[in-house]
Design a protein around this motif. Structure first.
Motif, PDB file in Angstrom:
ATOM      1  N   UNK A 122      44.162  46.368  41.603  1.00  0.00           N
ATOM      2  CA  UNK A 122      44.351  44.919  41.560  1.00  0.00           C
ATOM      3  C   UNK A 122      43.096  44.152  41.922  1.00  0.00           C
ATOM      4  N   UNK A 123      42.177  44.824  42.608  1.00  0.00           N
ATOM      5  CA  UNK A 123      40.921  44.190  43.000  1.00  0.00           C
ATOM      6  C   UNK A 123      39.855  45.274  43.102  1.00  0.00           C
ATOM      7  N   UNK A 124      38.594  44.860  42.945  1.00  0.00           N
ATOM      8  CA  UNK A 124      37.506  45.832  42.953  1.00  0.00           C
ATOM      9  C   UNK A 124      36.282  45.221  43.612  1.00  0.00           C
ATOM     10  N   UNK A 125      35.591  46.029  44.401  1.00  0.00           N
ATOM     11  CA  UNK A 125      34.337  45.596  45.013  1.00  0.00           C
ATOM     12  C   UNK A 125      33.220  46.501  44.513  1.00  0.00           C
ATOM     13  N   UNK A 126      32.140  45.898  44.043  1.00  0.00           N
ATOM     14  CA  UNK A 126      30.961  46.635  43.603  1.00  0.00           C
ATOM     15  C   UNK A 126      29.930  46.549  44.720  1.00  0.00           C
ATOM     16  N   UNK A 127      29.749  47.658  45.443  1.00  0.00           N
ATOM     17  CA  UNK A 127      28.826  47.674  46.577  1.00  0.00           C
ATOM     18  C   UNK A 127      27.438  47.996  46.031  1.00  0.00           C
ATOM     19  N   UNK A 128      26.569  47.008  46.035  1.00  0.00           N
ATOM     20  CA  UNK A 128      25.256  47.140  45.412  1.00  0.00           C
ATOM     21  C   UNK A 128      25.169  46.414  44.090  1.00  0.00           C
ATOM     22  N   UNK A 129      26.187  45.598  43.759  1.00  0.00           N
ATOM     23  CA  UNK A 129      26.112  44.775  42.555  1.00  0.00           C
ATOM     24  C   UNK A 129      24.922  43.826  42.668  1.00  0.00           C
ATOM     25  N   UNK A 165      29.107  42.908  46.430  1.00  0.00           N
ATOM     26  CA  UNK A 165      28.639  43.028  47.812  1.00  0.00           C
ATOM     27  C   UNK A 165      27.147  43.354  47.788  1.00  0.00           C
ATOM     28  N   UNK A 166      26.352  42.431  48.318  1.00  0.00           N
ATOM     29  CA  UNK A 166      24.905  42.579  48.335  1.00  0.00           C
ATOM     30  C   UNK A 166      24.357  41.569  49.341  1.00  0.00           C
ATOM     31  N   UNK A 167      23.399  41.968  50.177  1.00  0.00           N
ATOM     32  CA  UNK A 167      22.825  40.971  51.096  1.00  0.00           C
ATOM     33  C   UNK A 167      22.218  39.778  50.361  1.00  0.00           C
ATOM     34  N   UNK A 168      21.782  39.984  49.117  1.00  0.00           N
ATOM     35  CA  UNK A 168      21.223  38.903  48.323  1.00  0.00           C
ATOM     36  C   UNK A 168      22.316  38.305  47.447  1.00  0.00           C
ATOM     37  N   UNK A 169      22.321  37.037  47.296  1.00  0.00           N
ATOM     38  CA  UNK A 169      23.387  36.327  46.594  1.00  0.00           C
ATOM     39  C   UNK A 169      23.512  36.800  45.145  1.00  0.00           C
ATOM     40  N   UNK A 170      24.750  36.940  44.695  1.00  0.00           N
ATOM     41  CA  UNK A 170      25.064  37.279  43.299  1.00  0.00           C
ATOM     42  C   UNK A 170      25.902  36.120  42.773  1.00  0.00           C
ATOM     43  N   UNK A 171      25.256  35.237  42.066  1.00  0.00           N
ATOM     44  CA  UNK A 171      25.905  34.016  41.614  1.00  0.00           C
ATOM     45  C   UNK A 171      26.177  34.115  40.117  1.00  0.00           C
ATOM     46  N   UNK A 173      33.062  37.001  42.998  1.00  0.00           N
ATOM     47  CA  UNK A 173      32.997  36.479  44.359  1.00  0.00           C
ATOM     48  C   UNK A 173      31.960  37.286  45.126  1.00  0.00           C
ATOM     49  N   UNK A 174      30.917  36.586  45.590  1.00  0.00           N
ATOM     50  CA  UNK A 174      29.839  37.278  46.302  1.00  0.00           C
ATOM     51  C   UNK A 174      30.187  37.431  47.773  1.00  0.00           C
ATOM     52  N   UNK A 175      29.837  38.591  48.337  1.00  0.00           N
ATOM     53  CA  UNK A 175      29.984  38.817  49.775  1.00  0.00           C
ATOM     54  C   UNK A 175      28.721  39.493  50.270  1.00  0.00           C
ATOM     55  N   UNK A 176      28.142  39.026  51.348  1.00  0.00           N
ATOM     56  CA  UNK A 176      26.892  39.624  51.843  1.00  0.00           C
ATOM     57  C   UNK A 176      27.091  41.007  52.467  1.00  0.00           C
TER      58      UNK A 176
END
Length: 892
Positions: free
Chosen positions: A13-20, A47-53, A58-61
Motif C-alpha cells: 500500500x505504500x513504498x519508501x525508496x531509501x536513497x531515491x 528518503x534522502x538527506x538531500x531534498x527530492x522535489x 513525499x520527501x523525507x530526510x
C-alpha cells in the motif's frame, strides 16, 4: 521468520525508496522514475538527506522522519550504510526490504551485519545485489529495469538481473505479461523457496519460471517446490552446466555425480520442468501463459505441406506426445471440404494451394474430434495464400470454437522467419503461441506435457512393496567398529555385511589377513575362486591389478594372492594392504553388470545412482540419479530411464532380469542411506542381474569420521520413530504410524467404511467417494510440512486417519481427522489426536487449528478436552474454528 512478511511484495500500500534521488542518471532517480511511470497507486516516499522535489513523491530526510511505516522499502544506499538502514526500518515497523545495493559480501562483514540487523528488527531482506521487483497487477515497478512489464499470469524468480531484462525484452513484442518478477540477487535472507511459496498462493500467478544459479537450503527448496508444483507448473533453467563442477571422489558414484546432473534429478523429483537454454525458457513461458492445460497427449496436425507435417511427427515421441488417430466421422467431414488428394489421415495435409476456407474446415474438424487433445496448425509459405490471411483465419476460427466447449491447446507454426514475423501480431493477440520451425512447435507442446507429467508424478499411485525389516543393530555395529579404528572406508567384508543387514543379496566372502590364510578362507566355498586385495588406499581394485578370477583350487588362490600383494607393494608402496577378500566365483554368463551407488552432493546431500556397471562405468555413463528416500515406484522409474533397461527387459531368447529385485535393492540402499547419515559414498559394483535374481559381487562404503552426524537428506524420510503401539481408554490396542505413499489403496478402503455423515464432517461438504486426488494429498506427503498418521487395529486395518498440514514456515498447522464409523466410541480418535499433538510440539508447531461443522458436537467436545478453544467462523455461521496454542520445542 514467516513468509507472511513477504506478502507486501505482491501488493504494497505504500513504498519508501531509501536513497531515491532527483539527480539525473543516478540509480535512485532511475528506480524512482520507473515507480512513478508505473502509476503506483499508494504513497511513495523518497528518503534522502538531500531534498527530492518531484510530483507524486513525499520527501523525507531520514527513515525516522517518515510519517508512517511503509509496507515495502527499496534500499539503494552505499553498502556500508545498509545494516543501519535495515535496523532503522525495523524500528518504525517495516517488515520487508528489497536491497539493490551491491558489495555486501562476506569478506567485508557487511553481509553478516545486515543479516544481524534484519533478524533483530524482524525485517525480511530480498537481495542484496538485485535488480528489484516488478508487480504489474499492483502497478509496481521498483527496479532499474529498462522496460516495464505488462500484467499477465507468469511469475518469474531470477537470481540474475540480466536474465530479467532479457525476459522483458523478449516479452514486450509478444504481448506476454507477468504477475510478478522478483530479482532475488544474492539471496542472503529471502531465498528461492520463500519466493516459490509466495507465488504458489498468489491468485494472479498461473505458472512460475525460475532462473537458478544455486540453492541455499535444499530441504526448504524441495519442500516448497513439491508443494507448488502440485498446483502450478514450474519451469526452471539452471546456470552452470560445466563438467568442471564434478569433484574428486573415492567411488564411481562420487565421480559420476556432477553438480548439474544432481540439480536436474532434484528438479525432476520436485515436479519442476527443466530447460537447457534461454530460448527454451522463452518458449516454455509463451506456451504456459497462452494455452489451457492438456487433457491428454494426442496431437492433430493441420498443414498445407506434407513434408513439414512429417517433421513435426518425428519430434513427437521425444516430447511425450503421440499422433492422434482421427475418428471416422472426422475423416468423413474432411472429405466433404477438402480435395480428393488430401491425406485422409493425421497429419491432415490440406494440400499446398490451401486457402482460408480449407484451413477453417480442417481446424473445426480437428477441434471437434474427441480423440484430439491439442492441435498444431502449420503454414508453409506459398504464392497461393497470404500468411496473414491464414493467421487471421486461425484467429477468428479459434475465437468461435472456444465458445463451443472445453478449450483445446492450439499451437501455430508459420515456417520461415519472414512468414512467422508477418503473422506474429495477429496470433499473439489471439493467444496462440507461434513458432517458425516444426521441431520448436512440437517441443512447445512438450512443455505442457512435461508440466502435466511432473504434477502426475507427485501424486502417482504407488504399488505395495514387500515389507523391509533391516537389522539396524548389525549396521550400527559395523559402522561403529570401523570408526573406532579410525577407518573412514569400510573394507569389502564390512561393506557386504552392511548391505546384507538391509537384505541386499551379496556373494559369500571370507577374509584372509595374509596370503597364507587364503587356503583356510576357501573353506566352505567351492571353486572357482576370486581373490581381491583389501586396502583402504585402493578404490578400484581391478585398475591396480588387485583382482584375480577363475582360480581352480585353494593353493592356486593363495599363490595368486601372494604375487598380487608383492606386485602392489612394489608398484604402489603407499598403499596399505590389510588382507584379501576370498569368494566363490559367481558365473552367470547372461547377467548384466549394474551399479547402485550413493554420492554426496554439497547442495542436496546424498544422491542415489543407478545404471550400467562394471569397469567401464564412467566411460559408458549410463546413469540416472534421484534424491533419497525413494519408494518402489520411483525405483522402477529410475530403472526404466537407463539405456540398459532395454537389455534388462529381455530380448530375443534372453529372459528378462529380476526387475523387481533390482527395484527392491534400490529402495533398500535408499533406506540404508536415510537411516545412516554416516554414509558419505557407497558403491555396489557390479550388481549382477539376470532372470534368476540379483547378487552383489563387490561393494565399497565411505563413512564420516564423526559419530551420529546430522541428516543431510534434502527430502525428509518417513519419521518411523513416530510409530507407536497405544492403548485407548477403553483398552483397545492400536498401532499408530506415519502414512507411506503405498497406503493409498488401504486408505481408500478405509473411507468406504466411513458413513456419508462422517464424510461430511471430514470434508465439510457432501462427499460420497474420496477420489485419487484427495487420497494422494493424504499419502504423498513430504513429512516436513505435511504428514498423515494412521491408526491400525491389530489385524492391520486402518481404523482412523489424521492429516496435519503446516504453513510454509511450519509455525501453524491445520488438522483434519476421520474415524471408521464402526470404531467410533472406542477412544481411538482421542488417542490418535493426542499422538499428533505430541508430534506437533516436538516439531515446534506453535498453533494447531481445525475447522469443524458447528453440529459436529462429538469432535468439538473431544478437542475441548485436549485443550482446543472453539471460535465462531466470521465468514460462515455453520463452521467453528478450533485452535490450540502449543508449548513448542522446535525440531532441528
Amino acid at each position: 521468520m514467516s513468509i507472511r512478511h513477504l506478502s507486501p511484495l505482491l501488493s504494497p500500500g505504500s513504498i519508501a525508496l531509501i536513497g531515491a534521488s532527483a539527480r539525473e542518471a543516478s540509480l535512485g532517480r532511475i528506480v524512482l522514475s520507473n515507480l512513478l511511470a508505473a502509476d503506483f497507486p499508494g504513497d511513495v516516499f523518497a528518503v534522502n538527506p538531500h531534498a527530492v522535489d518531484l510530483p507524486g513523491v513525499t520527501w523525507s530526510p531520514s527513515i525516522g522522519a517518515l510519517p508512517l511505516a511503509p509496507d515495502l522499502a527499496v534500499v539503494m544506499t552505499p553498502p556500508a550504510a545498509v545494516p543501519d538502514v535495515i535496523a532503522d526500518l525495523g524500528r518504525i515497523g517495516t517488515k520487508i526490504a528489497v536491497v539493490l545495493s551491491a558489495g555486501l559480501d562476506a569478506p567485508s562483514g557487511l553481509r553478516t551485519m545486515m543479516l544481524d540487523a534484519a533478524r533483530a528488527a524482524g525485517v525480511r531482506v530480498v537481495g542484496p545485489n538485485c535488480l528489484g521487483v516488478l508487480m504489474p497487477h499492483a502497478n509496481l515497478n521498483a527496479s532499474f529495469a529498462h522496460l516495464a512489464a505488462k500484467p499477465g499470469r507468469l511469475g518469474l524468480i531470477s537470481q540474475s538481473g540480466a536474465l530479467v531484462t532479457a525476459m522483458l525484452d523478449w516479452a514486450a513484442p509478444r504481448d506476454i505479461g507477468f504477475s510478478a518478477i522478483v530479482s532475488a540477487g544474492d539471496m542472503a535472507d529471502v531465498d528461492m523457496a520463500d519466493l516459490i511459496d509466495l507465488l504458489a498462493t498468489d491468485p494472479n500467478t498461473d505458472a512460475i519460471l525460475l532462473h537458478v544459479e544455486g540453492i541455499t537450503n535444499a530441504v526448504k527448496f524441495m519442500s516448497a517446490a513439491r508443494a507448488a508444483a502440485r498446483v502450478k507448473p514450474i519451469v526452471a533453467i539452471k546456470a552452470g552446466r560445466s563438467p568442471d563442477a564434478c569433484r574428486a571422489a573415492l567411488s564411481h558414484s562420487g565421480a559420476l555425480a556432477g553438480a548439474y546432473p544432481v540439480y536436474r534429478a532434484a528438479f525432476e523429483q520436485a515436479g519442476i520442468v527443466m530447460v537447457d537454454s534461454l530460448t527454451q525458457l522463452f518458449d516454455a513461458a509463451e506456451v504456459l501463459c497462452k494455452l489451457p492445460p492438456l487433457r491428454g497427449n494426442r496431437l492433430a496436425i493441420v498443414t498445407n505441406g506434407g513434408g513439414a507435417g512429417v517433421l513435426a511427427v518425428d519430434e513427437l515421441p521425444g516430447c511425450g506426445g503421440r499422433l492422434a488417430d482421427l475418428d471416422p466421422s472426422t475423416i468423413e467431414t474432411l472429405d466433404e471440404h477438402l480435395p480428393t488428394t488430401w491425406s485422409r489421415a493425421n497429419p491432415i495435409d490440406i494440400i499446398g494451394d490451401a486457402g482460408p476456407v480449407r484451413y477453417r474446415a480442417a481446424i473445426a474438424a480437428a477441434w471437434g474430434d474427441p480423440g484430439v487433445d491439442a492441435i498444431l496448425v502449420m503454414h508453409c509459405p506459398t504464392a497461393m495464400a497470404s500468411p496473414i490471411d491464414i493467421a487471421e483465419t486461425l484467429s477468428e476460427q479459434l475465437s468461435l470454437l472456444r465458445k463451443t466447449g472445453p478449450a483445446k491447446p492450439v499451437i501455430a507454426c508459420w515456417l520461415g522467419d519472414a512468414t512467422c514475423a508477418s503473422a506474429g501480431a495477429i496470433l499473439g493477440r489471439a493467444g496462440i503461441p507461434l513458432f517458425s520451425a516444426p521441431d520448436d512447435a512440437v517441443r512447445g507442446l512438450g512443455y505442457l506435457l512435461a508440466a502435466q507429467a511432473a504434477r502426475a508424478a507427485l501424486t502417482e499411485t504407488v504399488p505395495i512393496a514387500r515389507p523391509s525389516r533391516p537389522d539396524r543393530k548389525e549396521a550400527a555395529r559395523i559402522i561403529a567398529a570401523a570408526r573406532a579404528e579410525g577407518r573412514p572406508v569400510l573394507n569389502e567384508i564390512e561393506a557386504k555385511a552392511l548391505l546384507s543387514a538391509y537384505a541386499i543379496p551379496v556373494v559369500t566372502t571370507h577374509f584372509a589377513a595374509a596370503a597364507g590364510d587364503v587356503v583356510d578362507a576357501c573353506a566352505g566355498l567351492t571353486a572357482p575362486y576370486a581373490v581381491k586385495i583389501v586396502s583402504p588406499d585402493i578404490s578400484h581394485k581391478s585398475d591396480k591389478g588387485g583382482v584375480a578370477l577363475g582360480l581352480c583350487d585353494p593353493a592356486v588362490a593363495a599363490a595368486r594372492a601372494f604375487t598380487m600383494g608383492e606386485r602392489i607393494r612394489r608398484e604402489h608402496p603407499e598403499a596399505r594392504i590389510t588382507g584379501f577378500a576370498v569368494e566363490k566365483m559367481c558365473v552367470r554368463p547372461h547377467a548384466s553388470e549394474l551399479l547402485i551407488g550413493v554420492a554426496n552432493d554439497p547442495t542436496f546431500g546424498p544422491v542415489l545412482l543407478f545404471g550400467a556397471g562394471g569397469k567401464a562405468v564412467e566411460a559408458i555413463n549410463d546413469i540416472v540419479m534421484a534424491l533419497p528416500p525413494i519408494h518402489i515406484g520411483q525405483a522402477r522409474e529410475m530403472i526404466g530411464r537407463t539405456r540398459i533397461a532395454r537389455l534388462l527387459a529381455g530380448y530375443r531368447d534372453e529372459r528378462a532380469a529380476d526387475l523387481a529385485g533390482i527395484a527392491e535393492t534400490l529402495v533398500a540402499v535408499s533406506n540404508l542411506v536415510a537411516d545412516w547419515p554416516d554414509i558419505v559414498e557407497l558403491d555396489i559394483n557390479p550388481l549382477l542381474a539376470d532372470a534368476d535374481g540379483i547378487i552383489c559381487l563387490d561393494a565399497r562404503v565411505v563413512i564420516t569420521r564423526e559419530a551420529r552426524p546430522a541428516s543431510r537428506l534434502a527430502i525428509r524420510p518417513v519419521p518411523t520413530e513416530w510409530s507407536a503401539d497405544l492403548v485407548t481408554r477403553s483398552g483397545q490396542m492400536i498401532h499408530v504410524r506415519p502414512v507411506v505413499p503405498s497406503d493409498e489403496a488401504a486408505l481408500a478402503a478405509f473411507f468406504e467404511h466411513v458413513t456419508p455423515e462422517d464424510l461430511r464432517f471430514r470434508f465439510l461438504s457432501s462427499v460420497r467417494h474420496v477420489d485419487h486426488e484427495n487420497l494422494a494429498m493424504m499419502t504423498h506427503v513430504d513429512y516436513r510440512r505435511t504428514i498423515s498418521f494412521l491408526a491400525l487395529e491389530p489385524g492391520g486395518t486402518i481404523v482412523a486417519a489424521v492429516l496435519l498440514a503446516t504453513d510454509a514456515d511450519r509455525s501453524r498447522a491445520e488438522i483434519a481427522m476421520s474415524t471408521r464409523s464402526d470404531w467410533k466410541g472406542r477412544g481411538v480418535s482421542y488417542v490418535l489426536l493426542g499422538h499428533v499433538l505430541r508430534y506437533a510440539e516436538a516439531e515446534g508447531i506453535a498453533v494447531l487449528e481445525a475447522v469443524e461443522l458447528a453440529d459436529h458436537s462429538e469432535a468439538l467436545r473431544m478437542e475441548r478436552e485436549l485443550g482446543f478453544t472453539a471460535l465462531a467462523c466470521p465468514d460462515d455461521p455453520t463452521l467453528r474454528i478450533v485452535r490450540r496454542q502449543q508449548s513448542t520445542a522446535r525440531a532441528a
